[in-house]
Structure formats: structure tokens, C-alpha cells
Design an enzyme around this catalytic site. Structure first.
Site, short mmCIF file in Angstrom:
data_model
loop_
_atom_site.label_atom_id
_atom_site.label_comp_id
_atom_site.label_asym_id
_atom_site.label_seq_id
_atom_site.Cartn_x
_atom_site.Cartn_y
_atom_site.Cartn_z
N LEU A 1 0.83 -1.20 0.00
CA LEU A 1 0.00 0.00 0.00
C LEU A 1 0.86 1.25 0.00
O LEU A 1 1.65 1.46 0.91
CB LEU A 1 -0.92 0.03 1.23
CG LEU A 1 -1.80 -1.20 1.44
CD1 LEU A 1 -2.78 -0.94 2.57
CD2 LEU A 1 -2.55 -1.53 0.17
N ARG B 1 1.49 14.52 7.06
CA ARG B 1 2.37 14.96 8.14
C ARG B 1 3.85 15.06 7.74
O ARG B 1 4.67 15.56 8.49
CB ARG B 1 2.20 14.03 9.36
CG ARG B 1 0.92 14.30 10.12
CD ARG B 1 0.60 13.17 11.07
NE ARG B 1 0.13 11.97 10.36
CZ ARG B 1 -0.07 10.79 10.92
NH1 ARG B 1 0.16 10.63 12.20
NH2 ARG B 1 -0.49 9.76 10.21
N GLN C 1 -5.08 3.93 -7.24
CA GLN C 1 -6.23 4.20 -6.38
C GLN C 1 -6.52 5.70 -6.54
O GLN C 1 -5.80 6.52 -5.99
CB GLN C 1 -5.90 3.85 -4.92
CG GLN C 1 -7.09 3.99 -3.99
CD GLN C 1 -6.71 3.93 -2.51
OE1 GLN C 1 -5.56 4.14 -2.15
NE2 GLN C 1 -7.68 3.67 -1.66
N GLY D 1 -9.32 4.79 1.95
CA GLY D 1 -8.98 3.91 3.07
C GLY D 1 -8.16 2.70 2.64
O GLY D 1 -8.08 2.38 1.45
N THR D 2 -7.57 2.03 3.64
CA THR D 2 -6.66 0.90 3.34
C THR D 2 -7.40 -0.29 2.72
O THR D 2 -6.84 -1.00 1.88
CB THR D 2 -5.94 0.45 4.63
OG1 THR D 2 -6.92 0.31 5.69
CG2 THR D 2 -4.90 1.46 5.07
N GLY E 1 -3.96 0.54 15.47
CA GLY E 1 -5.15 -0.26 15.67
C GLY E 1 -4.88 -1.28 16.76
O GLY E 1 -3.80 -1.87 16.81
N TYR F 1 38.11 12.87 -5.69
CA TYR F 1 36.83 12.37 -6.16
C TYR F 1 37.08 11.36 -7.27
O TYR F 1 37.73 11.68 -8.28
CB TYR F 1 35.94 13.51 -6.69
CG TYR F 1 34.73 12.95 -7.41
CD1 TYR F 1 33.77 12.21 -6.71
CD2 TYR F 1 34.57 13.09 -8.79
CE1 TYR F 1 32.69 11.64 -7.35
CE2 TYR F 1 33.47 12.52 -9.44
CZ TYR F 1 32.55 11.80 -8.72
OH TYR F 1 31.49 11.23 -9.36
N ASN G 1 48.32 4.20 -6.84
CA ASN G 1 48.34 5.29 -5.86
C ASN G 1 47.72 6.53 -6.50
O ASN G 1 48.19 7.00 -7.53
CB ASN G 1 49.76 5.58 -5.40
CG ASN G 1 49.75 6.58 -4.25
OD1 ASN G 1 49.23 6.28 -3.17
ND2 ASN G 1 50.25 7.76 -4.49
N TYR H 1 31.89 13.75 -15.84
CA TYR H 1 30.57 14.23 -16.30
C TYR H 1 30.71 15.35 -17.31
O TYR H 1 31.42 16.33 -17.10
CB TYR H 1 29.80 14.73 -15.07
CG TYR H 1 28.41 15.25 -15.37
CD1 TYR H 1 27.43 14.41 -15.89
CD2 TYR H 1 28.08 16.58 -15.12
CE1 TYR H 1 26.17 14.88 -16.15
CE2 TYR H 1 26.81 17.06 -15.38
CZ TYR H 1 25.85 16.20 -15.90
OH TYR H 1 24.59 16.68 -16.15
C1 UD1 Z 1 -3.07 1.39 9.63
C2 UD1 Z 1 -4.06 0.40 10.24
C3 UD1 Z 1 -3.78 0.27 11.75
C4 UD1 Z 1 -2.34 -0.16 11.97
C5 UD1 Z 1 -1.37 0.79 11.24
C6 UD1 Z 1 0.02 0.21 11.27
C7 UD1 Z 1 -6.12 0.56 8.94
C8 UD1 Z 1 -7.51 1.07 8.92
N1 UD1 Z 1 -5.40 0.86 10.02
O1 UD1 Z 1 -3.33 2.65 10.22
O2 UD1 Z 1 -4.65 -0.67 12.32
O3 UD1 Z 1 -2.05 -0.17 13.34
O4 UD1 Z 1 -1.74 0.93 9.85
O5 UD1 Z 1 0.95 1.11 10.72
O6 UD1 Z 1 -5.71 -0.12 8.03
N2 UD1 Z 1 -3.07 3.86 2.05
C9 UD1 Z 1 -3.48 3.74 0.74
N3 UD1 Z 1 -4.72 4.18 0.39
C10 UD1 Z 1 -5.58 4.71 1.29
C11 UD1 Z 1 -5.17 4.83 2.63
C12 UD1 Z 1 -3.91 4.38 2.98
O7 UD1 Z 1 -2.73 3.25 -0.10
O8 UD1 Z 1 -6.69 5.06 0.89
C13 UD1 Z 1 -1.74 3.37 2.42
C14 UD1 Z 1 -0.81 4.46 2.94
O9 UD1 Z 1 -0.06 5.02 1.88
C15 UD1 Z 1 0.07 3.71 3.92
C16 UD1 Z 1 -0.80 2.56 4.39
O10 UD1 Z 1 -1.86 2.44 3.46
O11 UD1 Z 1 1.21 3.18 3.29
C17 UD1 Z 1 -1.35 2.76 5.80
O12 UD1 Z 1 -2.17 3.90 5.80
P1 UD1 Z 1 -2.19 4.89 7.02
O13 UD1 Z 1 -3.15 5.97 6.73
O14 UD1 Z 1 -0.80 5.27 7.39
O15 UD1 Z 1 -2.84 3.93 8.14
P2 UD1 Z 1 -2.71 4.06 9.69
O16 UD1 Z 1 -3.60 5.12 10.18
O17 UD1 Z 1 -1.27 4.13 10.06
#
Ligand code: UD1
Ligand code: CA
Length: 431
Positions: free
Chosen positions: A10, A17, A78, A83-84, A145, A338, A349, A359
Site C-alpha cells: 500500500l 504529516r 487508487q 482507506g486501506t 489499531g 573524487y 596510488n 561528467y
Molecule cells: C493502519 C491500520 C492500523 C495499523 C497501522 C500500522 C487501517 C484502517 N489501520 O493505520 O490498524 O495499526 O496501519 O501502521 O488499516 N493507504 C493507501 N490508500 C488509502 C489509505 C492508505 O494506499 O486510501 C496506504 C498508505 O499510503 C500507507 C498505508 O496504506 O502506506 C497505511 O495507511 P495509514 O493511513 O498510514 O494507516 P494508519 O492510520 O497508520
């Protein structure tokens, strides 16, 4: 562990942040993006043969990086980050006919190792699990989580921090965001997730509830080293992850017989191998893939930038920078030089202040130079690539070498020294 594995990584999230124009997963540790570290750990799994990266925020840049460095990785877009769970759902069309095990990881956890992923997969298979969540324990679990277990230790569900009650927030066992699942069984979950929660997102974590509801076996595998799942959400996290990676690797090198004079001021990418009885002096920075053989002395204040091979018994001294340079045995580059894009023989040497001009700023091309065994370069010389300098040739100090030099020859390219008798004396008398 012969079963086939496909990985879903993902990496579509924005990384708000980080306060950056660069997508989060392209932020670097030792000159390698976060997603690169994750993909390398996955790629070293014996039975892994395809990775799917979910891209979204900064998709163009992430895709370009992957195309250059991880050709085997497929990407899928995506469009909106809902969301994840929604992110993983984007992989459904690519895995339409797949029936094996899927490993899900996040692109922002660069410290995850092949060893730990292997243990998770082994645990998943040995216990005939349908869905295994990798967990760990934190003294301060804020932000993660939480894992809810039954009396018999099965994972019941995962509750996100924002949805958690005070008593659930007390739970120290957290979701690492790494999962192993039987795709044919669990994939249907991704069409049935809802976004009825505090963040209005489709949570990947909800597949746990779904799987239990559908009578599948859900287990939790607790990862021993919680550092490995350290996630990057801010620049502070990035600095801490770099420091964790650095310290671990320095310890590993010392255990293998490398002397690190001052670990606090030494930076060595885990992609660099170093042989026994080599000494690394303070303030040395080594990034990228390099091979340093045994009995070398590196630093103080040396900088290796990747693609370097340093043979046995070489000395790389202070304020020396190397990039794509291969040095055979017992060669010395001791001060202020360099060397880029060069192949250098044994017992060469390279005098103080030597620069390889590799370059061409007009053509934007880099060219290579070759120095055969026994070459000696006088101080303050410039080697303008591409040149070939033959065996045992001597380059006079302060030369600018633009043409090949034959073996055993002396090459000199500098103004002849002129001397004007009594020049100082007569000028002083005039005053
Ligand atoms: C997520 C988990 C949480 C876990 C934590 C561990 C969920 C709902 N929560 O929270 O339980 O403890 O990771 O680090 O899964 N991403 C996408 N598309 C999206 C949203 C996120 O690709 O729509 C990717 C982000 O780029 C990232 C990863 O998913 O690499 C995790 O997303 P993030 O928003 O950081 O989740 P957490 O709030 O950390
Ligand atoms: Ca995260």
C-alpha cells in the site's frame, strides 16, 4: 514454504504529516526510497513472484521510480484515497484468477525484514490459517489499531485508535499493518466493507470481522521486534527509522569482524557489504550498494555513494568521495579526491587532490576511465574521462589528463616552471 506468494504493497496515501511535495513512500533512507526498502524485503522471499503496488498520491513519480528500479512490480492506481481496505480492493482485477496466498504490507514501514515476513508466512501456512494478522506489543500503542483477542487467543477484531473506547485504548497489542491471507477465500471481503466508522474510510482491518463472520480461521502472529514495523508518518519518524536501521547494521558489521571506531558518527547502508578486519574511521557516510573487501581502511570523513567495489587492503582516506568506482587490491586514495565511474587496478596510488572529471555538462553523459595496475597519479591531477592509463604509468603532479597514456610512460601536462632571477629583490628596491 513452497506455496506461491503475491504481495500487495500500500503506497497511495498522501503522507500529510511529512509536509512535502514528494510522495511519502519516495522519502529516502540511505538514498533509497521507503518503498524500495519494503520491496527488497519482499523480493528476497523465496516463493514471491509478483508484487502489486497501490499508488495514488504522486502516482506518476512513484511509478517512474518503480519502472526504473523494480520492473517486476505492477502498479495499480487508487484514484481517491478512501482507506486501506479500498486500496487493497484496487488489486482485485489483477488477482482475478489467483488462488494462492497474499501478503499485504505498507509502503511506509521500511524496517520490515525478509526474516520476519518469512516467519509470518510460515506461521500462516503451518497453522492452516485463512487470515493472519501480524501484531506486536508497544508500551505506548497510541495511533495504532488495537488487537482484540478471544479467551482462546483468536483475533476477534481490530479497533482503530479513533474508534476505540478508553478500555480498548489500554490494549498494548497492535496491528502492524502486515497480513497474510488466502486470497480465494478472503477476497470477497473487499466488496463488502463499509465506511461506517470515525474516519469514514474503508478499513482493511475490517476483513478480520468479515472473516470470522464467514467462519474462516483468523490468527495473530506476534512479531518479536517491534522496531520492524515502525511506520513513517513524519520527518521525525524518518530520522528515527534511519537511526534504528543504522545502529542495527553497525552492530551486525561489528559482529562480523569489522571495526567501527565511532558508531555514533558512522553511517553505512545495509546494502553495503564489508569484509573482516576492515576498519571504518569516524564521520564516514556510505550509501547505496557497495562491496568493501577485508583489511581495508575507510575514512575518516569518507563518502561512498553507491556502485563501488573496494578490494582487499585498500585505503580510502579523508575527504575522499567514490561513486561507481571499482578498485582492485592494495590501492590507495588517501586524501581529498573524487573518483567517479572508474576502474582501477592493483597497487595504484592516487595522489592527494585528484579529481576524475566523469561528467560532461553539455551532453549530460558520464564516461568511465581505466587505470591499470601500478599506476601512480601525482597530486592535484584531473583525469578527464574517458581515458585509459596503462600499467605502471606515472602522471606528474598537477596534470590534466585528456588522452590515453601508454604503459610505463610518464605523462605530464602542466606549464613549465620559469624562474626570473632576483625578481623579488629588484621589486623591493624600486619601492
Ligand atoms: C493502519 C491500520 C492500523 C495499523 C497501522 C500500522 C487501517 C484502517 N489501520 O493505520 O490498524 O495499526 O496501519 O501502521 O488499516 N493507504 C493507501 N490508500 C488509502 C489509505 C492508505 O494506499 O486510501 C496506504 C498508505 O499510503 C500507507 C498505508 O496504506 O502506506 C497505511 O495507511 P495509514 O493511513 O498510514 O494507516 P494508519 O492510520 O497508520
Ligand atoms: Ca501509517
Amino acid at each position: 514454504m513452497e506455496k506461491e506468494i503475491r504481495a500487495i504493497v500500500l503506497g497511495a496515501g498522501k503522507g500529510t504529516r511529512m509536509r512535502s511535495n514528494l510522495p511519502k513512500v519516495l522519502h529516502e533512507i540511505f538514498a533509497k526510497p521507503l518503498i524500495g526498502w519494503v520491496l527488497d524485503s519482499i523480493n528476497n522471499l523465496p516463493c514471491q513472484n509478483e508484487s502489486i503496488v497501490i499508488i495514488g498520491h504522486g502516482a506518476h513519480d512513484v511509478e517512474e521510480y518503480l519502472n526504473h528500479n523494480y520492473k517486476y512490480a505492477k502498479t495499480t492506481l487508487q484514484k481517491e484515497q478512501l482507506g486501506t481496505g479500498h486500496a487493497v480492493a484496487q488489486a482485485l482485477p489483477l488477482l482475478h484468477e489467483y488462488r494462492g496466498t497474499v501478503l499485504i504490507t505498507c509502503g511506509d514501514t521500511p524496517l520490515i525484514t525478509t526474516k520476519t515476513l518469512t516467519k509470518l508466512i510460515k506461521y500462516h501456512h503451518e497453522n492452516n490459517s485463512d487470515l493472519t494478522v501480524m501484531t506486536t506489543k508497544f508500551d505506548n500503542p497510541t495511533g495504532y489499531g488495537r488487537i482484540l483477542r478471544s479467551a482462546t487467543d483468536e483475533v476477534l477484531k481490530i479497533v482503530e485508535e479513533k474508534d476505540a473506547s478508553d478500555s480498548v485504548k489500554e490494549i498494548k497489542e497492535v496491528n502492524t499493518g502486515v497480513y497474510c491471507l488466502e486470497w480465494a477465500k478472503i477476497r470477497k471481503a473487499f466488496n463488502e466493507l463499509s465506511n461506517n466508522n470515525a474516519q469514514g474510510e474503508y478499513y482493511l482491518t475490517d476483513i478480520v470481522k468479515w472473516a470470522r463472520h464467514n467462519q474462516y480461521k483468523v490468527l495473530g502472529y506476534q512479531c518479536e521486534d517491534s522496531d520492524e514495523i515502525y511506520g513513517i508518518n513524519s520527518r521525525q519518524n524518518l530520522a528515527i527509522a534511519t537511526s534504528i536501521m543504522r545502529k542495527k547494521y553497525l552492530d551486525e558489521l561489528m559482529e562480523k569482524g569489522v571495526t567501527i571506531v565511532d558508531p555514533d558518527s558512522t553511517y553505512i547502508s545495509p546494502d553495503t557489504s564489508i569484509g573482516m578486519d576492515t576498519t571504518i574511521f569516524p564521520n564516514t557516510y556510505i550509501e547505496g550498494k557497495n562491496k568493501i573487501a577485508k583489511k581495508c581502511k575507510i575514512g575518516p570523513m569518507a563518502h561512498l555513494r553507491g556502485g563501488c567495489e573496494v578490494g582487499e587492503g585498500c585505503k580510502i582516506g579523508n575527504f575522499v568521495e567514490l561513486k561507481n568506482a571499482q578498485l582492485a587490491k592494495n590501492t590507495n586514495v588517501c586524501h581529498l579526491s573524487y573518483i567517479g565511474d572508474a576502474e582501477i587496478g592493483n597497487h595504484v596510488n592516487v595522489g592527494a587532490g585528484t579529481i576524475f572529471a566523469n561528467y560532461n555538462s553539455i551532453t549530460k553523459e558520464k564516461k568511465r576511465s581505466i587505470l591499470e595496475d601500478g599506476v601512480s597519479i601525482g597530486s592535484n591531477s584531473v583525469i578527464v574521462a574517458p581515458v585509459h592509463i596503462g600499467e605502471d604509468a606515472l602522471i606528474a603532479a598537477s596534470s590534466c589528463i585528456t588522452k590515453d597514456v601508454e604503459a610505463h610512460a610518464l605523462a605530464m601536462s602542466r606549464g613549465h616552471q620559469k624562474e626570473i632571477k632576483n625578481w623579488v629583490k629588484s621589486n623591493k628596491e624600486k619601492k
